[in-house]
Write a protein that holds these residues in place. Structure first.
Motif, PDB file in Angstrom:
ATOM      1  N   MET A 140       0.848  -1.198   0.000  1.00  0.00           N
ATOM      2  CA  MET A 140       0.000   0.000   0.000  1.00  0.00           C
ATOM      3  C   MET A 140       0.880   1.242   0.000  1.00  0.00           C
ATOM      4  N   GLY A 141       1.105   1.772  -1.160  1.00  0.00           N
ATOM      5  CA  GLY A 141       1.914   2.966  -1.297  1.00  0.00           C
ATOM      6  C   GLY A 141       1.639   3.607  -2.633  1.00  0.00           C
ATOM      7  N   LEU A 142       2.377   4.680  -2.924  1.00  0.00           N
ATOM      8  CA  LEU A 142       2.176   5.415  -4.173  1.00  0.00           C
ATOM      9  C   LEU A 142       3.516   5.722  -4.826  1.00  0.00           C
ATOM     10  N   PRO A 155      -0.777   3.809  -8.111  1.00  0.00           N
ATOM     11  CA  PRO A 155      -0.690   2.667  -7.182  1.00  0.00           C
ATOM     12  C   PRO A 155       0.524   1.788  -7.501  1.00  0.00           C
ATOM     13  N   ILE A 156       1.033   1.115  -6.494  1.00  0.00           N
ATOM     14  CA  ILE A 156       2.195   0.248  -6.659  1.00  0.00           C
ATOM     15  C   ILE A 156       1.983  -1.049  -5.880  1.00  0.00           C
ATOM     16  N   ARG A 157       2.731  -2.067  -6.289  1.00  0.00           N
ATOM     17  CA  ARG A 157       2.822  -3.313  -5.530  1.00  0.00           C
ATOM     18  C   ARG A 157       4.170  -3.942  -5.875  1.00  0.00           C
ATOM     19  N   ALA A 197      -7.685   8.359  -5.060  1.00  0.00           N
ATOM     20  CA  ALA A 197      -7.478   9.188  -6.250  1.00  0.00           C
ATOM     21  C   ALA A 197      -6.499   8.531  -7.220  1.00  0.00           C
ATOM     22  N   ALA A 198      -5.479   7.864  -6.695  1.00  0.00           N
ATOM     23  CA  ALA A 198      -4.527   7.178  -7.571  1.00  0.00           C
ATOM     24  C   ALA A 198      -5.207   6.050  -8.344  1.00  0.00           C
TER      25      ALA A 198
END
Length: 475
Positions: A140-142, A155-157, A197-198
């Motif tokens: 859970m990050g950007l 969004p990232i993973r 929003a992302a």
């Protein structure tokens, strides 16, 4: 202000947060405890005592299983995180997200970020929760990147690749929009508005790079600038560095399970080589055990996709027949429920096909009458069996439909059928042929109702419900 820390304070005040003060090692144990907590509808779990620099927290934006007996609704933590209040209804939340309202961020820029650069720290010493192989994971990050004067958040993973390198899956459209070797920041511990929003900006078919403005349209999101990039001021951890593409497709598959948002868009893999790592004092980093049911990423993606469908469907016919739409978290994005006025005979067929055309995630649609309650999933499923006849109201398409991305079956991309279930009354029927809704008042005689009311008062159940914060049982 709806920063992560303020959100956690509110959850603690309402006894919806548990601090784990015993030592729990981030290598495997944290993720296992978090998975069990999510499966059993536990409060948000904050790990205060781990071996790393950050304090992991799980379930921040998740919620209760709708088939379990619980006072909470699945979307309640998200309404709190958006500063809408815990009592905001599901329809009000969806209408709010469906607006896609933007707001300027120029007047929200603060002098400096809350996180400051620390020396002598690397990715491993952060103490991010690991998978079964001991690899620290990013869930859970950007990603923050700027192109032509416009900053976007995506969004990232991924995972920690080396002590100064992150390997991340990001929406493919992002890498096409900006330079593939751009300077970037990766931020953890941001607000729900920034995460939502992302998702709206990069997973909804038509990309909208102005994500900070979308977040500002949802709620108060203070921002600051790092180099020329706009980043959330209140981010708990910020990693500044440079992005580079990773060509090998095999590397992408190694980082399974995927996040829910990856089902809604094409992704690509990039490396981020860190040049500086900034932390707040005692930083808190939300994470989610990917692949488990009812996880935070699944809750957020269900709401974002639902809001998109709600907006598009209600603008399609020039009227707004749809009362609500829900992609229940329990269906893991593969099942859509819609409550709508049936404008004319055959409308339900058009409605189902319109939903299928607007989303590639699901291949099953359940259509309910407009009086259906969005907070009662059990009743909706009950209507599917009671009001829809399998021979007449379960309609399968020809087996040439494209494979949906969310269901676990038919994952080889082969064609198959779609299904819509019409659990509504035929609009051509007279009222006398439509069964009345059965409830407590219509099921018992007057003397039984009076007896129950007297007994209710005698037992003092009103006071008991007030103590538990329950107000709608009597209505």
């Amino acid at each position: 202000m709806t920063a992560l820390r303020r959100h956690l304070e509110r959850l603690r005040e309402t006894d919806d947060l548990v601090s784990v003060t015993e030592h729990v090692h981030w290598d495997g144990a944290v993720a296992e405890v978090a998975s069990e907590a999510i499966r059993h509808n536990c409060p948000v779990t904050l790990f205060e005592n781990t071996s790393g620099a950050v304090r992991p927290v799980s379930g921040v934006y998740g919620g209760a299983d709708q088939f379990a007996s619980a006072d909470q609704q699945p979307w309640q933590r998200i309404t709190q995180a958006l500063d809408l209040g815990a009592e905001r209804s599901y329809i009000e939340l969806i209408e709010r997200l469906a607006r896609w309202q933007s707001s300027a961020v120029d007047d929200r820029v603060t002098d400096k970020p809350a996180a400051t650069v620390r020396e002598g720290i690397d990715m491993y010493s952060l103490g991010l929760p690991t998978d079964g192989n001991g690899t620290p994971l990013v869930s859970m990050g950007l990603l923050v990147v700027e192109a032509n004067g416009v900053t976007t958040w995506a969004p990232i993973r991924g995972r920690v690749q080396r002590s100064r390198t992150l390997r991340l899956a990001v929406p493919e459209a992002v890498t096409k929009w900006c330079s593939p070797s751009a300077d970037v920041s990766v931020v953890f511990g941001v607000s729900a508005a920034a995460l939502i929003a992302a998702l709206q900006g990069w997973t909804q078919g038509q990309t909208t790079p102005t994500v900070p403005e979308l977040a500002a349209g949802l709620t108060d999101v203070p921002v600051t600038t790092i180099d020329s990039r706009i980043v959330p001021t209140d981010a708990e951890v910020r990693i500044d560095g440079r992005m580079s593409p990773v060509e090998s497709e095999a590397v992408i598959d190694e980082t399974k399970p995927k996040a829910a948002w990856e089902l809604a868009c094409e992704t690509t893999t990039v490396d981020v080589d860190a040049e500086a790592i900034a932390l707040r004092e005692e930083p808190i980093v939300p994470f989610t055990p990917l692949g488990e049911p009812l996880t935070d990423d699944l809750h957020l993606m269900c709401l974002v996709e639902t809001a998109k469908l709600f907006r598009r469907v209600n603008n399609y016919w020039g009227v707004s027949p749809v009362e609500w739409i829900q992609l229940p978290v329990e269906g893991q994005l593969g099942f859509c429920i819609v409550s709508s006025e049936i404008l004319y005979a055959g409308f339900e067929w058009q409605l189902a096909n319109t939903l299928f055309s607007f989303s590639d995630l699901f291949d099953k649609v359940l259509i309910l009458d407009e009086q259906a309650d969005p907070s009662n999933l059990a009743r909706a499923i009950d209507d599917m069996w009671v009001k829809a006849h399998p021979a007449n109201d379960w309609i399968f398409s020809e087996p040439n439909a494209s494979s949906a991305t969310a269901p676990l079956y038919r994952s080889d991309g082969s064609n198959g059928s779609r299904l819509y279930i019409n659990a509504t009354w035929d609009p051509r029927w007279d009222e006398e042929y439509i069964a009345p809704r059965v409830n407590f008042e219509t099921s018992f005689s007057e003397n039984v109702l009076e007896s129950v009311a007297d007994r209710w008062e005698e037992l003092g159940l009103d006071a008991l419900l007030d103590e538990r914060g329950v107000s709608d049982v009597r209505e």
